[in-house]
Design an enzyme around this catalytic site. Structure first.
Site, PDB file in Angstrom:
ATOM      1  N   ASP A 343       0.856  -1.172   0.000  1.00  0.00           N
ATOM      2  CA  ASP A 343       0.000   0.000   0.000  1.00  0.00           C
ATOM      3  C   ASP A 343       0.904   1.238   0.000  1.00  0.00           C
ATOM      4  O   ASP A 343       2.093   1.147   0.329  1.00  0.00           O
ATOM      5  CB  ASP A 343      -0.893  -0.029   1.248  1.00  0.00           C
ATOM      6  N   ASP A 519      -2.194  -0.677   5.856  1.00  0.00           N
ATOM      7  CA  ASP A 519      -2.466  -0.126   7.184  1.00  0.00           C
ATOM      8  C   ASP A 519      -3.911   0.272   7.394  1.00  0.00           C
ATOM      9  O   ASP A 519      -4.331   0.480   8.531  1.00  0.00           O
ATOM     10  CB  ASP A 519      -1.578   1.102   7.431  1.00  0.00           C
ATOM     11  N   ASP A 523      -7.361  -1.735   3.125  1.00  0.00           N
ATOM     12  CA  ASP A 523      -6.398  -2.800   2.830  1.00  0.00           C
ATOM     13  C   ASP A 523      -6.816  -4.150   3.397  1.00  0.00           C
ATOM     14  O   ASP A 523      -6.235  -5.181   3.038  1.00  0.00           O
ATOM     15  CB  ASP A 523      -5.021  -2.447   3.410  1.00  0.00           C
TER      16      ASP A 523
END
Length: 635
Positions: A343, A519, A523
């Protein structure tokens, strides 16, 4: 950029509306498996010193009985259920071996087996419960109630799940949106990082799409509901996480994959050693003793300890260096990953903007900082921070006004200063400073790359043989800039949560073992779908932290390749231990079958091999193991 909205007091701080009370997170002691395992381990630890120091049997016997009963009844029940289904597993073999050891006076040997299996089962139950609780807790992101506007203009408060497509709702400053929909009127900045991963609040104006569970900024919005409660992005995230968790192929420790054949072989050999000699007229006591000796030396104690100490030692060492690995299975699995997906916001970057360039009049930055000083917007705080970092004097401002979703304006040193989003393709990454109506400067922003991000990307590339991929909900321009700084080539931007999960599933279906690092709430579906999910600990959402298999507590990206390398070292030690255990157990079994193995010698050999593999596995407890893993990852 805007601080207070037009419908709120000029300097009133914006705070999220309180969420309804959610489900209480399961405590460790709520689970019966944990309580029984703790009781079994406690009884064993109390009995052990008494047994070893030669205390009378009445002192330690009841303690061993508690250990066996508390830790053994559940594996025994599971083994009997498996037996009813015509399968034989190592649970039942463990219980039989433990009872056999107790029958010939080897209470310590059997108790150790009981405790190992009880604790393993408790850890598995705890991980399963917490994941389920975190998924249910995600629903608390969306408010329980909403303010619906009637055709007459009146307001009514209704349950959020009672909203229908076409309803109009009023969302005041600081409130969370109750539904997915389209803005009808009003302007505001909406923090939707949990859904899209964008580091900055998104400006919303009539015609823009908004999502349930996102946080409204400083302006009031009227929103037309576009989806039923069960079809919102938040609801889909819940469904995706549950589906990924349910369909993810069950993983086991290496030894568990051969437990069926091993168990059948030991039981068949034991029965054969008992039945054949008796049929030929052998003495019952001597035959029973020989069969029980065989079961003791062939019991899976040494084999189980071949696997667990290296993995548990690696878990402890990783924990001391800021990486929480949730189970031995996860630690083993980490070493098998061959593809990494990252990410952007909050993972590769710090998640907070900073001024990267000032184009125009040098004095414009100080004027912009003066206008932005009362603002609570992240861009406004970044402007003030940059001015202070450069040592600029920030003059006083008056007549401050905010335009939600647009910017701020104020009077500074007798001049009209406005700070607004720059028009065109840089609208999300730049603002313009207008002084008396004329553009004086353009300020560019970027999210700061985490320290060591490029080095971590390079190390992960070397370990897996494939360069990581960037998966982000942010815009293409911001994603490409971050990718260049971190040394990434494969970039996929503008992704919603289901898109990230789909990408991970695609790789998994092609045979890759994916390590997903993120995080945010957005996600979580990808973390659940991946072979191994890793969450960043400091700013990570509750759902990401619970869904992930691994948590990087200190947000140090350098720890990622180090823990992967540590897992590979642990796997190599497991193989070494299995070889040692196989040689020792095989030698004792052959001795017992081909000759006459005295019971005390058999027990000593069995316990000796158990201690040997245990000590070998504990080598990873030393800090030197982490340093070697980090060096291996760095190449």
């Amino acid at each position: 950029m805007a601080s207070p909205g037009l419908d709120s007091p000029p300097t009133a701080p914006v705070r999220p509306a309180p969420s309804p009370p959610g489900r209480r997170r399961a405590r460790v002691t709520d689970l019966p498996e944990v309580r029984w395992a703790a009781l079994s381990a406690l009884a064993f630890l109390c009995a052990l010193p008494l047994d070893l120091t030669g205390a009378p049997a009445w002192a330690w016997g009841p303690l061993y009985a508690v250990c066996y009963a508390a830790g053994g009844w559940e594996p025994a029940l599971a083994g009997l259920r498996a037996l009813r289904g015509r399968t034989l597993d190592v649970d039942l073999l463990m219980v039989v071996a433990a009872l056999g050891a107790a029958a010939i006076g080897q209470f310590l040997d059997g108790g150790l087996l009981i405790v190992i299996f009880a604790v393993s089962g408790a850890l598995e139950a705890l991980a399963t419960r917490r994941t389920a609780d975190s998924v249910r807790g995600l629903l608390d992101l969306a408010p329980a109630t909403a303010v619906r506007l009637l055709p007459t203009g009146q307001e009514e408060t209704v349950a959020a799940d009672a909203l229908a497509v076409g309803d109009t709702v009023l969302v005041r400053p600081g409130e969370r949106l109750p539904a997915d929909g389209t803005v009808l009127s009003g302007r505001s900045d909406v923090d939707q990082a949990g859904i899209t991963g964008e580091p900055l609040p998104a400006a919303k104006a009539p015609g823009d799409e908004v999502y349930a569970g996102t946080l409204n900024g400083t302006g009031a919005l009227r929103v037309r509901v576009g989806k039923e409660a069960g079809d919102t992005v938040v609801a889909r995230i819940v469904a995706l996480v549950e589906e990924a968790s349910a369909t993810k192929a069950p993983t086991q420790l290496f030894i568990e994959k051969i437990e069926q054949r091993y168990s059948v072989g030991v039981v068949a050999a034991t029965l054969g050693l008992l039945a054949v000699p008796l049929a030929l007229g052998a003495d019952f006591t001597e035959t029973l003793l020989r069969a029980m000796t065989f079961m003791i030396v062939a019991s899976p104690c040494a084999v189980v300890l071949s696997t667990m100490p290296p993995l548990l030692s690696a878990i402890a060492t990783a924990g001391r260096h800021g990486v929480l690995v949730k189970s031995a299975v996860v630690m083993e699995r980490l070493g098998t990953v061959d593809r990494v997906a990252l990410d952007k916001t909050g993972t590769l970057t710090e998640g907070s903007p900073r001024v990267t360039a000032v184009h125009g009049e040098p004095a414009a930055l100080a004027l912009a900082a003066a206008a932005e000083l009362p603002s609570e917007h992240p861009l406004g705080r970044a402007v003030v921070a940059e001015a202070r970092a450069r040592g600029l004097a920030i003059p006083e401002a008056s007549a401050f006004a905010a335009e939600p979703g647009r910017g701020v304006r104020a009077r500074v040193d007798g001049r009209e200063v406005a700070v607004r989003r720059a028009p065109g393709e840089h609208a999300d990454t730049a603002v313009e400073v207008l002084v008396d109506g004329e553009r004086a400067a353009v300020l560019e922003f970027a999210d700061r790359l985490r320290g060591g991000a490029a080095e971590a990307v390079g190390a992960l590339t070397r370990l897996t043989g494939t360069a990581p991929t960037l998966l982000t909900g942010d815009n293409a321009g911001a994603a490409e800039r971050t990718a260049r700084e971190a040394g990434l080539v494969d970039v996929r931007s503008g992704l919603l949560p289901q898109d990230k999960a789909a990408a991970v599933r695609e790789w998994e279906a092609a045979g890759s073992r994916v390590l997903m690092v993120g995080d945010g709430v957005n996600d979580a579906p990808a973390l659940a779908a991946a072979h191994t999910g890793v969450a960043m600990g400091r700013a990570g959402s509750d759902l990401a932290l619970e869904t992930a298999d691994v948590v990087v507590v200190r947000d140090e990206l350098a720890a990622l390749p180090a823990v992967v390398a540590l897992s590979r070292r642990a796997r190599r030690l497991v193989v070494q231990n299995l070889v040692i255990a196989a040689v020792c157990v095989g030698g004792l079994v052959v001795w017992d079958l081909a000759g006459h193995l005295p019971l005390p010698l058999g027990v000593a050999g069995h316990e000796g091999s158990t201690v040997l593999v245990g000590l070998n596995g504990l080598r990873l407890l030393r800090d030197a193991a982490w340093r070697r893993a980090a060096a291996e990852a760095a190449g």
